[in-house]
Motif scaffolding. Sequence first.
Motif, PDB file in Angstrom:
ATOM      1  N   ILE A   1       5.087 -13.961   7.518  1.00  0.00           N
ATOM      2  CA  ILE A   1       5.790 -12.941   6.728  1.00  0.00           C
ATOM      3  C   ILE A   1       6.386 -11.908   7.676  1.00  0.00           C
ATOM      4  CG2 ILE A   1       5.479 -11.064   5.068  1.00  0.00           C
ATOM      5  CD1 ILE A   1       3.271 -12.795   3.747  1.00  0.00           C
ATOM      6  N   GLU A   2       5.615 -11.504   8.664  1.00  0.00           N
ATOM      7  CA  GLU A   2       6.081 -10.490   9.617  1.00  0.00           C
ATOM      8  C   GLU A   2       7.357 -10.947  10.342  1.00  0.00           C
ATOM      9  OE1 GLU A   2       3.625  -7.618  12.344  1.00  0.00           O
ATOM     10  OE2 GLU A   2       3.659  -9.631  13.222  1.00  0.00           O
ATOM     11  N   GLU A   3       7.380 -12.199  10.783  1.00  0.00           N
ATOM     12  CA  GLU A   3       8.567 -12.734  11.460  1.00  0.00           C
ATOM     13  C   GLU A   3       9.770 -12.733  10.520  1.00  0.00           C
ATOM     14  OE1 GLU A   3       9.923 -16.644  14.031  1.00  0.00           O
ATOM     15  OE2 GLU A   3       8.488 -16.932  12.399  1.00  0.00           O
ATOM     16  N   ALA A   4       9.552 -13.136   9.283  1.00  0.00           N
ATOM     17  CA  ALA A   4      10.634 -13.166   8.302  1.00  0.00           C
ATOM     18  C   ALA A   4      11.162 -11.766   8.024  1.00  0.00           C
ATOM     19  CB  ALA A   4      10.155 -13.820   7.005  1.00  0.00           C
ATOM     20  N   VAL A   5      10.268 -10.822   7.820  1.00  0.00           N
ATOM     21  CA  VAL A   5      10.683  -9.446   7.518  1.00  0.00           C
ATOM     22  C   VAL A   5      11.477  -8.857   8.679  1.00  0.00           C
ATOM     23  CG1 VAL A   5       9.831  -7.098   7.123  1.00  0.00           C
ATOM     24  CG2 VAL A   5       8.857  -9.014   5.849  1.00  0.00           C
ATOM     25  N   THR A   6      11.008  -9.059   9.896  1.00  0.00           N
ATOM     26  CA  THR A   6      11.686  -8.517  11.073  1.00  0.00           C
ATOM     27  C   THR A   6      13.096  -9.099  11.203  1.00  0.00           C
ATOM     28  OG1 THR A   6       9.592  -8.174  12.228  1.00  0.00           O
ATOM     29  CG2 THR A   6      11.569  -8.295  13.591  1.00  0.00           C
ATOM     30  N   ASP A   7      13.205 -10.422  11.102  1.00  0.00           N
ATOM     31  CA  ASP A   7      14.503 -11.069  11.281  1.00  0.00           C
ATOM     32  C   ASP A   7      15.462 -10.763  10.132  1.00  0.00           C
ATOM     33  OD1 ASP A   7      16.192 -13.046  12.825  1.00  0.00           O
ATOM     34  OD2 ASP A   7      16.152 -14.006  10.845  1.00  0.00           O
ATOM     35  N   VAL A   8      14.989 -10.898   8.912  1.00  0.00           N
ATOM     36  CA  VAL A   8      15.869 -10.671   7.756  1.00  0.00           C
ATOM     37  C   VAL A   8      16.310  -9.206   7.692  1.00  0.00           C
ATOM     38  CG1 VAL A   8      16.057 -10.750   5.236  1.00  0.00           C
ATOM     39  CG2 VAL A   8      14.967 -12.638   6.464  1.00  0.00           C
ATOM     40  N   THR A   9      15.420  -8.283   7.990  1.00  0.00           N
ATOM     41  CA  THR A   9      15.799  -6.866   7.996  1.00  0.00           C
ATOM     42  C   THR A   9      16.898  -6.612   9.025  1.00  0.00           C
ATOM     43  OG1 THR A   9      13.602  -6.189   7.241  1.00  0.00           O
ATOM     44  CG2 THR A   9      14.958  -4.495   8.290  1.00  0.00           C
ATOM     45  N   ALA A  10      16.780  -7.194  10.207  1.00  0.00           N
ATOM     46  CA  ALA A  10      17.815  -7.038  11.238  1.00  0.00           C
ATOM     47  C   ALA A  10      19.139  -7.648  10.782  1.00  0.00           C
ATOM     48  CB  ALA A  10      17.364  -7.673  12.546  1.00  0.00           C
ATOM     49  N   ARG A  11      19.077  -8.808  10.153  1.00  0.00           N
ATOM     50  CA  ARG A  11      20.302  -9.464   9.677  1.00  0.00           C
ATOM     51  C   ARG A  11      20.953  -8.664   8.548  1.00  0.00           C
ATOM     52  NH1 ARG A  11      20.829 -15.275  10.618  1.00  0.00           N
ATOM     53  NH2 ARG A  11      19.372 -15.874  12.246  1.00  0.00           N
ATOM     54  N   VAL A  12      20.138  -8.118   7.655  1.00  0.00           N
ATOM     55  CA  VAL A  12      20.680  -7.286   6.570  1.00  0.00           C
ATOM     56  C   VAL A  12      21.302  -6.019   7.165  1.00  0.00           C
ATOM     57  CG1 VAL A  12      20.125  -5.949   4.495  1.00  0.00           C
ATOM     58  CG2 VAL A  12      19.138  -8.223   4.812  1.00  0.00           C
ATOM     59  N   GLY A  13      20.705  -5.501   8.224  1.00  0.00           N
ATOM     60  CA  GLY A  13      21.281  -4.343   8.905  1.00  0.00           C
ATOM     61  C   GLY A  13      22.677  -4.627   9.426  1.00  0.00           C
ATOM     62  N   LYS A  14      22.880  -5.805   9.970  1.00  0.00           N
ATOM     63  CA  LYS A  14      24.216  -6.202  10.456  1.00  0.00           C
ATOM     64  C   LYS A  14      25.191  -6.354   9.286  1.00  0.00           C
ATOM     65  CE  LYS A  14      22.506  -8.375  14.627  1.00  0.00           C
ATOM     66  NZ  LYS A  14      22.182  -9.606  15.319  1.00  0.00           N
ATOM     67  N   LEU A  15      24.706  -6.942   8.191  1.00  0.00           N
ATOM     68  CA  LEU A  15      25.557  -7.072   6.995  1.00  0.00           C
ATOM     69  C   LEU A  15      25.897  -5.698   6.431  1.00  0.00           C
ATOM     70  CD1 LEU A  15      23.772 -10.087   5.273  1.00  0.00           C
ATOM     71  CD2 LEU A  15      25.987 -10.117   6.437  1.00  0.00           C
ATOM     72  N   TRP A  16      24.933  -4.786   6.465  1.00  0.00           N
ATOM     73  CA  TRP A  16      25.133  -3.399   6.016  1.00  0.00           C
ATOM     74  C   TRP A  16      26.266  -2.760   6.817  1.00  0.00           C
ATOM     75  CZ3 TRP A  16      22.686   0.276   2.764  1.00  0.00           C
ATOM     76  CH2 TRP A  16      22.920   1.614   3.064  1.00  0.00           C
ATOM     77  N   ALA A  17      26.164  -2.855   8.144  1.00  0.00           N
ATOM     78  CA  ALA A  17      27.181  -2.251   9.015  1.00  0.00           C
ATOM     79  C   ALA A  17      28.560  -2.837   8.727  1.00  0.00           C
ATOM     80  CB  ALA A  17      26.800  -2.451  10.480  1.00  0.00           C
ATOM     81  N   LYS A  18      28.620  -4.144   8.575  1.00  0.00           N
ATOM     82  CA  LYS A  18      29.901  -4.800   8.282  1.00  0.00           C
ATOM     83  C   LYS A  18      30.441  -4.345   6.930  1.00  0.00           C
ATOM     84  CE  LYS A  18      32.116  -9.237   7.720  1.00  0.00           C
ATOM     85  NZ  LYS A  18      31.971 -10.606   7.307  1.00  0.00           N
ATOM     86  N   HIS A  19      29.585  -4.354   5.921  1.00  0.00           N
ATOM     87  CA  HIS A  19      30.005  -3.982   4.562  1.00  0.00           C
ATOM     88  C   HIS A  19      30.544  -2.555   4.526  1.00  0.00           C
ATOM     89  CE1 HIS A  19      29.909  -3.738   0.160  1.00  0.00           C
ATOM     90  NE2 HIS A  19      29.362  -2.547   0.321  1.00  0.00           N
ATOM     91  N   TYR A  20      29.785  -1.617   5.075  1.00  0.00           N
ATOM     92  CA  TYR A  20      30.193  -0.218   4.983  1.00  0.00           C
ATOM     93  C   TYR A  20      31.288   0.151   5.964  1.00  0.00           C
ATOM     94  CZ  TYR A  20      26.772   0.532   1.375  1.00  0.00           C
ATOM     95  OH  TYR A  20      26.095   0.451   0.177  1.00  0.00           O
ATOM     96  N   THR A  21      31.397  -0.560   7.088  1.00  0.00           N
ATOM     97  CA  THR A  21      32.510  -0.337   7.995  1.00  0.00           C
ATOM     98  C   THR A  21      33.807  -0.751   7.330  1.00  0.00           C
ATOM     99  OG1 THR A  21      31.111  -0.658   9.948  1.00  0.00           O
ATOM    100  CG2 THR A  21      33.484  -0.950  10.259  1.00  0.00           C
ATOM    101  N   GLU A  22      33.788  -1.884   6.628  1.00  0.00           N
ATOM    102  CA  GLU A  22      34.976  -2.340   5.899  1.00  0.00           C
ATOM    103  C   GLU A  22      35.318  -1.383   4.766  1.00  0.00           C
ATOM    104  OE1 GLU A  22      34.003  -6.347   4.752  1.00  0.00           O
ATOM    105  OE2 GLU A  22      34.356  -7.113   6.786  1.00  0.00           O
ATOM    106  N   GLU A  23      34.291  -0.843   4.103  1.00  0.00           N
ATOM    107  CA  GLU A  23      34.517   0.105   3.011  1.00  0.00           C
ATOM    108  C   GLU A  23      35.139   1.398   3.529  1.00  0.00           C
ATOM    109  OE1 GLU A  23      31.723   2.306  -0.176  1.00  0.00           O
ATOM    110  OE2 GLU A  23      31.524   0.124  -0.118  1.00  0.00           O
ATOM    111  N   VAL A  24      34.687   1.863   4.681  1.00  0.00           N
ATOM    112  CA  VAL A  24      35.227   3.098   5.282  1.00  0.00           C
ATOM    113  C   VAL A  24      36.682   2.865   5.695  1.00  0.00           C
ATOM    114  CG1 VAL A  24      35.080   4.606   7.311  1.00  0.00           C
ATOM    115  CG2 VAL A  24      33.018   4.025   6.031  1.00  0.00           C
ATOM    116  N   ALA A  25      36.958   1.666   6.217  1.00  0.00           N
ATOM    117  CA  ALA A  25      38.304   1.358   6.701  1.00  0.00           C
ATOM    118  C   ALA A  25      39.328   1.213   5.570  1.00  0.00           C
ATOM    119  CB  ALA A  25      38.269   0.088   7.530  1.00  0.00           C
ATOM    120  N   SER A  26      38.858   0.885   4.380  1.00  0.00           N
ATOM    121  CA  SER A  26      39.814   0.657   3.275  1.00  0.00           C
ATOM    122  C   SER A  26      40.172   1.925   2.532  1.00  0.00           C
ATOM    123  CB  SER A  26      39.266  -0.362   2.302  1.00  0.00           C
ATOM    124  OG  SER A  26      38.043   0.018   1.759  1.00  0.00           O
TER     125      SER A  26
END
Length: 114
Positions: free
Chosen positions: A89-114
């Motif tokens: 569970i710990e490995e999954a939480v660490t990896d998925v949280t990091a991946r969601v963080g990257k998706l977060w940055a992409k999502h909100y960077t695109e939102e700011v740019a539009s």
Amino acid sequence: MTAKAKAVTTVPSFPSSEVAKKLADELVVSVKDLATIQGIGLPAIHKELLEKAIHIDSHTIVEILCVLDQVVGFEVGQDAVRPGGYNSIEEAVTDVTARVGKLWAKHYTEEVAS
């Protein structure tokens, strides 16, 4: 007078602690359910359960990602999950949280740019 949605002008801070907690809580429930079905014994201590070597299929994680949608404000898809699954569970939480963080940055960077 109609209310206008507030425009996002900067990328908001990623709520990593909330994402990790929500994901861990859901994975604990899922792993306990699977262990019960499969007759596998699990540690009673929460920290030991998070660290226990147990395979968690990527499909299991994809099925629970919807619990994160409300936290992050967008639909979290399967890109947040490593193919092949995780060994705890710990490995999954660490990896998925990091991946969601990257998706977060992409999502909100695109939102700011539009």
